[in-house]
Design an enzyme around this catalytic site. Sequence first.
Site, PDB file in Angstrom:
ATOM      1  N   ASP A 405       0.854  -1.189   0.000  1.00  0.00           N
ATOM      2  CA  ASP A 405       0.000   0.000   0.000  1.00  0.00           C
ATOM      3  C   ASP A 405       0.893   1.243   0.000  1.00  0.00           C
ATOM      4  OD1 ASP A 405      -2.347   1.466   0.226  1.00  0.00           O
ATOM      5  OD2 ASP A 405      -2.275   1.446   2.409  1.00  0.00           O
ATOM      6  N   GLU A 408       2.506   4.833  -4.136  1.00  0.00           N
ATOM      7  CA  GLU A 408       2.409   5.708  -5.343  1.00  0.00           C
ATOM      8  C   GLU A 408       3.711   6.436  -5.627  1.00  0.00           C
ATOM      9  OE1 GLU A 408       0.079   5.424  -2.915  1.00  0.00           O
ATOM     10  OE2 GLU A 408      -1.090   4.120  -4.214  1.00  0.00           O
ATOM     11  N   ASP A 483      -9.037   3.761  -1.849  1.00  0.00           N
ATOM     12  CA  ASP A 483      -9.879   4.307  -0.774  1.00  0.00           C
ATOM     13  C   ASP A 483     -11.169   4.934  -1.281  1.00  0.00           C
ATOM     14  OD1 ASP A 483      -7.839   3.460   0.797  1.00  0.00           O
ATOM     15  OD2 ASP A 483      -7.051   5.458   1.234  1.00  0.00           O
TER      16      ASP A 483
END
Length: 803
Positions: A405, A408, A483
């Site tokens: 997670d 990015e 999300d």
Amino acid sequence: MITNTELETKGNLFPGEVKAFEFDGDSITFSTANTVLLRITVLRDSILRFRYATDGIFENDFSYAIDKDTMHGFNKFEIQEAPSLITIITSKIKCKISTTDLKIGIYDLQDNVIVEEDLGFHWEESFKYGGNFVKMNKTSVEGENFFGLGDKPTNFNLKGRKLTLWNKDQFAFNKDLDELYKAVPFYTALHSNIAYGIFFDNSFKTHFDFCQDKRNEVKFWAEGGEMNYYFIYGPKIAEVVTSYTNLTGTPDLPPLWALGYHQSKWSYFPEERVTELAAKFRELDFPCDAIHLDIDYMEDFKCFTWNNKYFPDPKLMVEKLEEEGFKTVVIIDPGIKIDADYKIFKEALDNNYFCRRADGPFMRGKVWPGECYFPDFTNPKVREWWAGLFKELVGEIGVKGVWNDMNEPAVMEVPGKTFPTDVRHNYDGNDCSHRKAHNIYGMQMARATHDGVRKYSFPKRPFTMTRANFAGGQRYCATWTGDNIATWEHLWLANTQVQRLCLSGMSFTGSDIGGFAEQPSGELFTRWIQLGIFHPFCRVHSSGDHGNQEPWSFGEEVLNITREYVRLRYQLLPYLYTAFYQYTEEGIPILKPLVYFDQEDVHTYYRSDEFIFGNQILVCPIQDAHVQGRRVYFPRGKWYNFWNDEIVTGGKEHWVDAPLEKSPIFIKEGAIIPKFPVQNYVDEIETEALFLDIYYKNGNETSILYEDAHDGYDYKKGRYSLKTFKFRGKPGEIIIQQHKDGKFLTSYKHLEIRIHGLPFEIEKAYLDNEEVSLETLDFDPTVNTMKIPKVFDLIQFTSKAKS
Ligand code: GLC
């Protein structure tokens, strides 16, 4: 948005006249009067690669996206020369290059336009960074449609949209938001029943304009790097998407348990809570295969540690869960806490594995553990080190899956929410700044994680997933849409995004069922489960601070309905696994948007409510509150209502009743759908029989069934079973031919078939042309069920004796 207004710019520059060209086996390279090079490589008869250099020198040819094992080869590569025009001819297409301005036109063999260029290739020098902003403008013909581009949370057909690819952590994102977690610079275009694809293999920030600025122009450009793209001809969307997926690679088959239901929350802790959760699933007979542990399982959110207060003996807990049929999946983020006493931090520091800023300081940023440094996953040595870190977690403790997670990469409390662009990266020996490495950072983390989990799971298969990704990242990991929010709009978005990801090579994907942020009503949760069971990855996950999101948190009715749907997923596992096989083997998307299923049908071009799950099941989730039904568009052909076997004729919309317990599901006529009995987890029971639901058709239909040991790598050595069922039906007779490939022997004893929609009474049965009595087959004429041997070549049922 980059425009042509940069200070000190020379403006757009264009290639000059072609001065020379030369061949080199599979390529032809043109050089122009102003030192532009264009190299066109014929990869296959339907795939051409275009590379442009502006200073007469190509960059080192390196790509994270392209699968090195991709098969190349063409049947024909012919060149025709005419004044001002060179034509490349393959067995599928013609590519015309104008030698006056280097513009390209691509045509099919009947000279129909596939795509032409208006401005074509051009560039703008970048004084700030060096190199160029590289640009491509093509003409868009009337009625062209555009699909793909990864996880964009917007309408399915991208016509009229301008989009940017720059991976970004977007908590509670909204519809039409531009920058999201993934960058997949690949789209499929469709006009005049001709589909083609463009894969722009450039990891810088890229931009796409699908006829927004100008009605008849499609543009793509990047803020650095080369104009380097692949043109992929169909003419079927299916051919474009599978070719792209083969070019950028497919994953190995996941273990079957990973296709079961996953339960997650931020966060389940301490251990007693996890054990209670597991017990509750079993007590309620609610199928579940995996429990995910979010960041609180760690000590101070430090990767590869356990909080011993909450989890005193992780190995024992993981073992106990495994005995109950649960796999443990844990989260691992890229940020490594700055802490001189933390082993992982020390190791990375001593080995110089962390990313640095332009002038040498480490890239420092805040994430869950507080101030962190970040490994440079674009360095092969760092990836190897990272993979090794899973020895304890996977190899010793027994964790079965890892979830990446914040890759990015996400950084909190800074503008842009990520690294500044001056951060340096190794990029596998092609040193560069974060401008080039940003979009592939998450993919390389996922790759390192996959390598480690794979190594320490051996001889079992790994399960890994990632939030950030780039084209080709499907080779390593499953993914999810991030999300989202517990709203009806997000249920719609989840449906569209997962279909879009499937058209972008990333089929193993799903959404946070029920919504991550905020709390769903019982009704929304139920409808989301009814969609989520048809997504290749099926996980309930929520932020945890808005109330509970376990299936029993919304009362008896919701529990009972959702359990039926999750059971249905478990029953359909052999069907889903077969779709996974086709995806990993041939690049065929697991969900097929209607336009993929039938591109000749113009009604499908703007539709994404309905989709085809696998090859033969039409699903149309309910995406609105308080409705008792909806209009569903049925693709051409005939469809059985899954709930009552009523037949619907496609090519138009029909009203379908859908009270809360009934989500619209339809089966293509002629289909043979394999099913397991209901189980609480994969391989809970040794199945006696495999069920085959056969849907009568007056005509022919082919179905397939892939089976193997559900885990391990024996399937790669030929120990799999791939069955093709050919159904032929006419009034008074049905015939099913079976053909098997592969060496795997299934453990169930027989097949239990059920024939739906049979328009006649079965009087006689023939097995490999020998008559068998209906009693020995346990035939029940009221529901047309019977038991048949699993090995046969041909089975025939007739309303009367064969003459
Ligand atoms: C991010 C993830 C979410 C996770 C949370 C805490 O927001 O997207 O899935 O629960 O971080 O780790």
